[in-house]
Design a protein around this motif. Structure first.
Motif, PDB file in Angstrom:
ATOM      1  N   GLU A  57      11.076  17.879  21.334  1.00  7.48           N
ATOM      2  CA  GLU A  57      11.230  18.609  20.071  1.00  7.48           C
ATOM      3  C   GLU A  57      12.546  19.374  20.050  1.00  7.48           C
ATOM      4  O   GLU A  57      13.224  19.459  19.008  1.00  7.48           O
ATOM      5  N   THR A  58      12.927  19.929  21.184  1.00  3.91           N
ATOM      6  CA  THR A  58      14.201  20.649  21.286  1.00  3.91           C
ATOM      7  C   THR A  58      15.380  19.710  21.053  1.00  3.91           C
ATOM      8  O   THR A  58      16.346  20.050  20.366  1.00  3.91           O
ATOM      9  N   ILE A  59      15.284  18.508  21.621  1.00  6.32           N
ATOM     10  CA  ILE A  59      16.364  17.530  21.471  1.00  6.32           C
ATOM     11  C   ILE A  59      16.445  17.030  20.029  1.00  6.32           C
ATOM     12  O   ILE A  59      17.542  16.875  19.473  1.00  6.32           O
ATOM     13  N   ALA A  97      15.580  18.652  17.388  1.00  2.60           N
ATOM     14  CA  ALA A  97      16.104  19.747  16.572  1.00  2.60           C
ATOM     15  C   ALA A  97      17.615  19.898  16.734  1.00  2.60           C
ATOM     16  O   ALA A  97      18.316  20.302  15.794  1.00  2.60           O
ATOM     17  N   ASP A  98      18.116  19.565  17.933  1.00  2.00           N
ATOM     18  CA  ASP A  98      19.556  19.686  18.178  1.00  2.00           C
ATOM     19  C   ASP A  98      19.984  18.584  19.141  1.00  2.00           C
ATOM     20  O   ASP A  98      20.027  18.789  20.364  1.00  2.00           O
ATOM     21  N   PRO A  99      20.299  17.386  18.625  1.00  2.00           N
ATOM     22  CA  PRO A  99      20.673  16.252  19.489  1.00  2.00           C
ATOM     23  C   PRO A  99      21.884  16.538  20.370  1.00  2.00           C
ATOM     24  O   PRO A  99      22.077  15.853  21.382  1.00  2.00           O
ATOM     25  N   ARG A 100      22.664  17.533  20.018  1.00  2.00           N
ATOM     26  CA  ARG A 100      23.839  17.859  20.832  1.00  2.00           C
ATOM     27  C   ARG A 100      23.459  18.352  22.224  1.00  2.00           C
ATOM     28  O   ARG A 100      24.312  18.395  23.119  1.00  2.00           O
ATOM     29  N   LYS A 101      22.183  18.714  22.385  1.00  2.00           N
ATOM     30  CA  LYS A 101      21.738  19.160  23.710  1.00  2.00           C
ATOM     31  C   LYS A 101      21.798  18.030  24.734  1.00  2.00           C
ATOM     32  O   LYS A 101      21.806  18.282  25.937  1.00  2.00           O
ATOM     33  N   GLU A 149      24.152  15.936  26.214  1.00  2.00           N
ATOM     34  CA  GLU A 149      25.605  15.933  26.275  1.00  2.00           C
ATOM     35  C   GLU A 149      26.140  14.512  26.347  1.00  2.00           C
ATOM     36  O   GLU A 149      25.733  13.712  27.185  1.00  2.00           O
ATOM     37  N   GLN A 164      17.398  19.461  30.162  1.00  2.00           N
ATOM     38  CA  GLN A 164      16.734  20.093  29.019  1.00  2.00           C
ATOM     39  C   GLN A 164      15.288  20.427  29.349  1.00  2.00           C
ATOM     40  O   GLN A 164      14.777  21.478  28.961  1.00  2.00           O
TER      41      GLN A 164
END
Length: 262
Positions: free
Chosen positions: A37-39, A41-45, A47, A59
């Motif tokens: 879910e974190t990824i 929400a922000d695919p830039r996580k 790298e 992550q």
């Protein structure tokens, strides 16, 4: 291969790692879901200039370390279980599992934890030293292949535990419990007579609770999200370190692990 497909290929193994680290199937899967879910929400996580597996595990570790996912565990009602778990600090325990269970080299462990290779090696040494002081217990081995059963027995005994039974079939496993109450079970999933190690373990757990580690050549078949799924899983062919890692975690998280002969 697209990023999503490559990511999907790593998920069964991340779930194995998560369960070993957290101590339960439900808790491990909850942390993996929160990571995804974190990824999303922000695919830039993830790298772009980094190995996707390392980025994914990085992550996950961040989510786990944040304490955002509540994971009550009845074993923590036992002061000794909590003391043994807390004895290995966060980074040494994670470093040990990444190296022993997931096969990360020291550079990859360091990248995942944001430390140098030397620090990663030191963390693993700390975890190894603490595991060496872990309470010994009695082990039942359910395995139909003689060479693998012998290897399992040798590793278990090298870790200071004792083997109280060796079984090749579901019936033999249940019969072995007549005179034993092991603190740990190591079980193959497919047994000699076509019977199931999962069924054998379920029969045993109907009588009393004890931690179980399943051994299989096909871990991805049992890490799909569909029941039944084990909390602790070792992949064939296994290394001494990977089995050591999972045994240590299973015993950390079970308040019923006991001193040999107690």
């Amino acid at each position: 291969m697209s990023v999503s497909k490559e990511l999907y290929a790593h998920l069964p193994y991340l779930r194995r790692f998560a369960r070993a680290l957290v101590g339960t199937r439900e808790g491990g899967d909850a942390h993996v879901l929160a990571t995804l879910e974190t990824i999303v929400a922000d695919p830039r996580k993830l790298e772009a200039n980094e190995d996707l597996r390392i980025s994914l595990y990085k992550q996950f570790v961040a989510v786990w370390a944040s304490g955002a996912i509540a994971q009550p565990d009845p074993a923590f009602a036992d002061d000794e279980a909590r003391r043994r778990l807390d004895a290995i600090a966060l980074k040494p325990r994670v470093a040990f599992l990444l190296h022993a269970l997931e096969g990360f080299d020291l550079e990859q462990v360091g990248d995942t934890l944001g430390v140098s290779e030397r620090a990663a090696a030191d963390f693993i040494d700390v975890a190894n030293a603490e595991i060496a002081r872990q309470i010994a217990t009695e082990v039942l081995i359910i395995e139909d292949e003689p060479l693998i059963a012998h290897d399992l027995r040798s590793i278990v005994e090298e870790l200071g535990h004792s083997v109280v039974g060796m079984a090749r079939t579901r019936r033999e496993a249940v019969s072995a419990m007549a005179n034993a109450r092991p603190g740990l079970i190591l079980a193959d999933i497919q047994l000699a007579d076509g019977s199931s190690g999962l069924d054998a373990v379920n029969d045993i757990l109907d009588a009393f609770a004890t931690p179980v580690i399943f051994v299989t050549a096909y871990p991805e078949r049992f890490l799909t999200g569909a029941p039944p799924e084990p909390a602790f899983l070792v992949t064939k062919p296994f290394s001494v370190d990977s089995l050591k890692a999972v045994i240590s975690q299973a015993l950390f998280f079970n308040r019923r692990s006991h001193r040999r002969g107690a």
